[in-house]
Design an enzyme around this catalytic site. Structure first.
Site, PDB file in Angstrom:
ATOM      1  N   ASN A 135       0.789  -1.237   0.000  1.00  0.00           N
ATOM      2  CA  ASN A 135       0.000   0.000   0.000  1.00  0.00           C
ATOM      3  C   ASN A 135       0.823   1.290   0.000  1.00  0.00           C
ATOM      4  OD1 ASN A 135       0.728  -0.507   2.684  1.00  0.00           O
ATOM      5  ND2 ASN A 135      -0.998   0.661   3.456  1.00  0.00           N
ATOM      6  N   GLU A 178       5.234  -3.553  12.082  1.00  0.00           N
ATOM      7  CA  GLU A 178       4.183  -2.527  11.976  1.00  0.00           C
ATOM      8  C   GLU A 178       3.018  -3.196  11.262  1.00  0.00           C
ATOM      9  OE1 GLU A 178       3.906   0.254  13.352  1.00  0.00           O
ATOM     10  OE2 GLU A 178       5.964   0.659  13.961  1.00  0.00           O
ATOM     11  N   GLY A 219       3.040  -5.052   7.507  1.00  0.00           N
ATOM     12  CA  GLY A 219       2.037  -5.848   6.814  1.00  0.00           C
ATOM     13  C   GLY A 219       0.930  -6.241   7.770  1.00  0.00           C
ATOM     14  N   CYS A 248      -2.945   1.884   6.727  1.00  0.00           N
ATOM     15  CA  CYS A 248      -3.003   1.307   8.076  1.00  0.00           C
ATOM     16  C   CYS A 248      -3.544   2.338   9.064  1.00  0.00           C
ATOM     17  CB  CYS A 248      -1.632   0.832   8.497  1.00  0.00           C
ATOM     18  SG  CYS A 248      -0.370   2.080   8.247  1.00  0.00           S
ATOM     19  N   GLU A 270       9.434   3.388  14.254  1.00  0.00           N
ATOM     20  CA  GLU A 270      10.112   3.672  12.995  1.00  0.00           C
ATOM     21  C   GLU A 270      10.175   5.183  12.794  1.00  0.00           C
ATOM     22  OE1 GLU A 270       9.940   0.695   9.827  1.00  0.00           O
ATOM     23  OE2 GLU A 270       7.823   0.570  10.317  1.00  0.00           O
TER      24      GLU A 270
HETATM   25  P1  NAP Z   1       0.825  -9.061   4.230  1.00  0.00           P
HETATM   26  O1  NAP Z   1      -0.001  -9.986   3.434  1.00  0.00           O
HETATM   27  O2  NAP Z   1       1.109  -9.406   5.639  1.00  0.00           O
HETATM   28  O3  NAP Z   1       2.174  -8.884   3.416  1.00  0.00           O
HETATM   29  C1  NAP Z   1       3.189  -8.014   3.826  1.00  0.00           C
HETATM   30  C2  NAP Z   1       4.517  -8.524   3.314  1.00  0.00           C
HETATM   31  O4  NAP Z   1       4.822  -9.762   3.943  1.00  0.00           O
HETATM   32  C3  NAP Z   1       4.516  -8.807   1.808  1.00  0.00           C
HETATM   33  O5  NAP Z   1       5.763  -8.478   1.263  1.00  0.00           O
HETATM   34  C4  NAP Z   1       4.300 -10.304   1.770  1.00  0.00           C
HETATM   35  O6  NAP Z   1       4.739 -10.887   0.577  1.00  0.00           O
HETATM   36  C5  NAP Z   1       5.120 -10.742   2.955  1.00  0.00           C
HETATM   37  N1  NAP Z   1       4.781 -12.066   3.474  1.00  0.00           N
HETATM   38  C6  NAP Z   1       3.627 -12.771   3.326  1.00  0.00           C
HETATM   39  N2  NAP Z   1       3.730 -13.969   3.946  1.00  0.00           N
HETATM   40  C7  NAP Z   1       4.958 -14.020   4.506  1.00  0.00           C
HETATM   41  C8  NAP Z   1       5.657 -14.988   5.291  1.00  0.00           C
HETATM   42  N3  NAP Z   1       5.096 -16.146   5.624  1.00  0.00           N
HETATM   43  N4  NAP Z   1       6.895 -14.707   5.702  1.00  0.00           N
HETATM   44  C9  NAP Z   1       7.477 -13.526   5.388  1.00  0.00           C
HETATM   45  N5  NAP Z   1       6.879 -12.574   4.636  1.00  0.00           N
HETATM   46  C10 NAP Z   1       5.631 -12.815   4.215  1.00  0.00           C
HETATM   47  O7  NAP Z   1       0.208  -7.607   4.222  1.00  0.00           O
HETATM   48  P2  NAP Z   1      -0.318  -6.783   2.955  1.00  0.00           P
HETATM   49  O8  NAP Z   1      -1.645  -7.313   2.573  1.00  0.00           O
HETATM   50  O9  NAP Z   1       0.745  -6.686   1.916  1.00  0.00           O
HETATM   51  O10 NAP Z   1      -0.447  -5.327   3.560  1.00  0.00           O
HETATM   52  C11 NAP Z   1      -1.585  -4.855   4.184  1.00  0.00           C
HETATM   53  C12 NAP Z   1      -1.378  -4.821   5.685  1.00  0.00           C
HETATM   54  O11 NAP Z   1      -0.272  -3.997   6.005  1.00  0.00           O
HETATM   55  C13 NAP Z   1      -2.560  -4.200   6.427  1.00  0.00           C
HETATM   56  O12 NAP Z   1      -2.849  -4.963   7.552  1.00  0.00           O
HETATM   57  C14 NAP Z   1      -2.047  -2.828   6.819  1.00  0.00           C
HETATM   58  O13 NAP Z   1      -2.684  -2.279   7.931  1.00  0.00           O
HETATM   59  C15 NAP Z   1      -0.621  -3.128   7.075  1.00  0.00           C
HETATM   60  N6  NAP Z   1       0.184  -1.898   7.044  1.00  0.00           N
HETATM   61  C16 NAP Z   1       0.686  -1.427   8.219  1.00  0.00           C
HETATM   62  C17 NAP Z   1       1.429  -0.264   8.256  1.00  0.00           C
HETATM   63  C18 NAP Z   1       2.008   0.237   9.545  1.00  0.00           C
HETATM   64  O14 NAP Z   1       3.006   0.940   9.480  1.00  0.00           O
HETATM   65  N7  NAP Z   1       1.461  -0.093  10.696  1.00  0.00           N
HETATM   66  C19 NAP Z   1       1.655   0.436   7.074  1.00  0.00           C
HETATM   67  C20 NAP Z   1       1.116  -0.053   5.893  1.00  0.00           C
HETATM   68  C21 NAP Z   1       0.395  -1.242   5.901  1.00  0.00           C
HETATM   69  P3  NAP Z   1       3.770 -11.051  -0.700  1.00  0.00           P
HETATM   70  O15 NAP Z   1       2.716 -10.026  -0.620  1.00  0.00           O
HETATM   71  O16 NAP Z   1       4.662 -10.856  -1.842  1.00  0.00           O
HETATM   72  O17 NAP Z   1       3.244 -12.431  -0.627  1.00  0.00           O
END
Ligand code: NAP
Length: 476
Positions: free
Chosen positions: A147, A245, A223, A279, A457
């Protein structure tokens, strides 16, 4: 095919994936390499080898490299913003703003490289001095979501490099374009080979390989909570430092004494800009009785006028959802909300525009309660729920009634309530008469509860994660 960058060289893979424009699914942005586990191992090995050289560079050399990267990002913000909007779906002004911020982050940490100070303390023993200094950790594994495909990588890569660490970076597969462009700029910053490595591929394969590798000294992740928990378990198992995060379910409290126009602007911005895929998005609008109906009517009117369209078209105020899977997940939550008894007063339908994309009309629920899943779980789309409350005290209670604690906002003209809220809202970031989303790059970012784990961060606080403290006792 855009290749991975390992040990100072571009390395193609047998497999690749298409990066699809969510505003127009017939538009393929490009093909990107899909690495295998052995590529990750090679990247980690290169990062291990580069560490002694990079960590011994002078602060000026590290600062110069980061400044070069930041300057180029800013100089190319239009072009990189266009790429970001095309692959992720946020509007062009938002995308350009994100790119600019990524550049500013590199420049900020260029300065931080020069400010890596320590302390000199008198010992309790005569003739002894105590020196407290910071050192880099070694290899840092960086895993980022889709995102904010350039700002989040920037706010992890920049401090990692500034403080002398080497990097293995895995971006989200959905948005490899911005990550690749950033890597390409970094590849020309004259870093020793292996200092920075880009490994694109699946989280379950590449991300997991980074997290499990005992040569990776620290992992920083942004994530979802589910992935964060899995990463935490692995890191604890092998005693690696980690920082997470994760999600949010951010409340925006609107009190009777709020300025209505201000509150509506803040709510619409916080809940729906970037298609609600932040997020820090305001997904729970907690509104006191006296302003409730006027607020709901005004927000609904604004949503009816919100221009949903191609992210890169002039005039678009909200782009598409990032992909089909996310669109289905958001629509499922809209059905869940209706089945739980919430009233859908606006939107929620998939929109068919001139070009096929993942467009959704922004959705607003009213008559919702804290126990509903739509108020407990992160939807991560253009959906907000209104929770009606009697007064400030109940509003605060509702605001804190969540497993998340990233950002928490209040619209009020009462100093008393603003100050009380600042003190008692259970979140890492508090916004008074501002949207819950939208933060500066030079101050700490992070939350509480399930939203974050580990040191903050960004800003001067970033040093905490990316360095380790050494205490030296010196006798003459
Ligand atoms: P996600 O599905 O958890 O993915 C995040 C990253 O982790 C991606 O690069 C993903 O790779 C990787 N990943 C997935 N499975 C993994 C595993 N088993 N081991 C290691 N890495 C793995 O999250 P998303 O859907 O991309 O992002 C949305 C989430 O991010 C939301 O919950 C949002 O609130 C959160 N977010 C938080 C912040 C903050 O600073 N608090 C900021 C922005 C977003 P792939 O996608 O390539 O499979």
């Amino acid at each position: 095919m855009k290749a991975n960058y390992i040990d100072g060289a571009w390395k193609a893979s047998d497999q690749s994936i298409e990066n699809i424009n969510p505003s127009d699914i017939s538009d393929v942005v490009d093909r990107y390499a899909r690495a295998e586990k052995r590529d990750t191992e090679a990247a980690v090995e290169a990062a291990v080898k580069a560490f002694p050289t990079w960590s011994r560079k002078t602060p000026q050399q590290r600062a110069d490299a980061l400044d070069f990267i930041g300057s180029e990002i800013i100089a190319r913000k239009q072009e990189l913003g266009d790429l970001l909007a095309r692959e992720e779906g946020k509007t062009l002004p938002e995308a350009i703003g994100e790119v600019n911020r990524a550049g500013q982050i590199f420049k900020f940490f260029a300065g931080e490289a020069l400010r890596m100070a320590g302390d000199l303390v008198d010992s309790i023993r005569p003739g002894v001095a105590v020196e407290v200094t910071r050192e880099p950790l070694g290899v840092v594994g960086i895993i980022t979501p889709w995102n904010f495909p350039i700002a989040i990588p920037a706010w992890k890569i920049a401090p990692a490099l500034a403080f002398g660490n080497t990097v293995v970076f895995k971006p989200a597969e959905l948005t490899p374009g911005s990550a690749w462009a950033l890597a390409e700029i970094i590849s020309r910053a004259d870093l020793p080979h292996g200092t920075f490595n880009l490994v694109m591929g699946r989280g379950s394969v590449i991300g997991n390989a980074i997290v499990e590798d005992s040569r990776v000294n620290a992992v920083t992740f942004t994530g979802s909570v589910d992935t964060g928990r899995r990463i935490a378990a692995t890191c604890v198992g092998r005693m690696a430092k980690f920082q997470l995060e994760m999600g949010g379910k951010n409340p925006l409290v609107v009190l009777d004494d709020a300025d209505l126009d201000t509150a509506v602007n803040i709510a619409v911005n916080g809940a729906y800009f970037s298609t609600g895929q932040r997020c820090t998005a305001s997904s729970r609008l907690i509104v006191t009785e006296g302003i409730h109906d006027r607020f709901v009517n005004a927000v609904t009117e604004r949503l009816a006028k919100l221009v949903v369209g191609d992210a890169r078209e002039a005039g678009t105020q909200m782009g598409p959802v990032v992909d089909g899977r996310q669109l289905n997940s958001v629509r499922e939550y809209i059905e869940i909300g209706q089945s739980e008894g919430a009233k859908l007063v606006y939107g929620g339908d998939r929109l068919q525009l001139a070009r096929e994309g993942y467009y959704l009309a922004p959705a607003l629920f009213t008559e919702t309660t804290a126990d509903m899943r739509i108020n407990r779980e992160e939807i991560f789309g253009p959906v907000a729920s209104v929770i009606r409350v009697a007064d400030y005290e109940q509003a605060l209670e509702e605001a804190n009634r969540t497993g998340f604690g990233l950002s928490s906002g209040i619209c009020t003209t009462s100093l008393k309530h603003a100050l009380h809220f600042k003190r008692h809202a259970e979140a890492g970031m508090i916004m008074v008469n501002l949207p819950t989303a939208g933060v500066d790059y030079h101050v700490p970012f992070g939350g509480r509860k399930d939203s974050s784990y580990g040191p903050r961060e960004q800003g001067p606080a970033a040093i905490e994660f990316y360095t380790t403290v050494k205490t030296t006792y010196l006798a003459g």
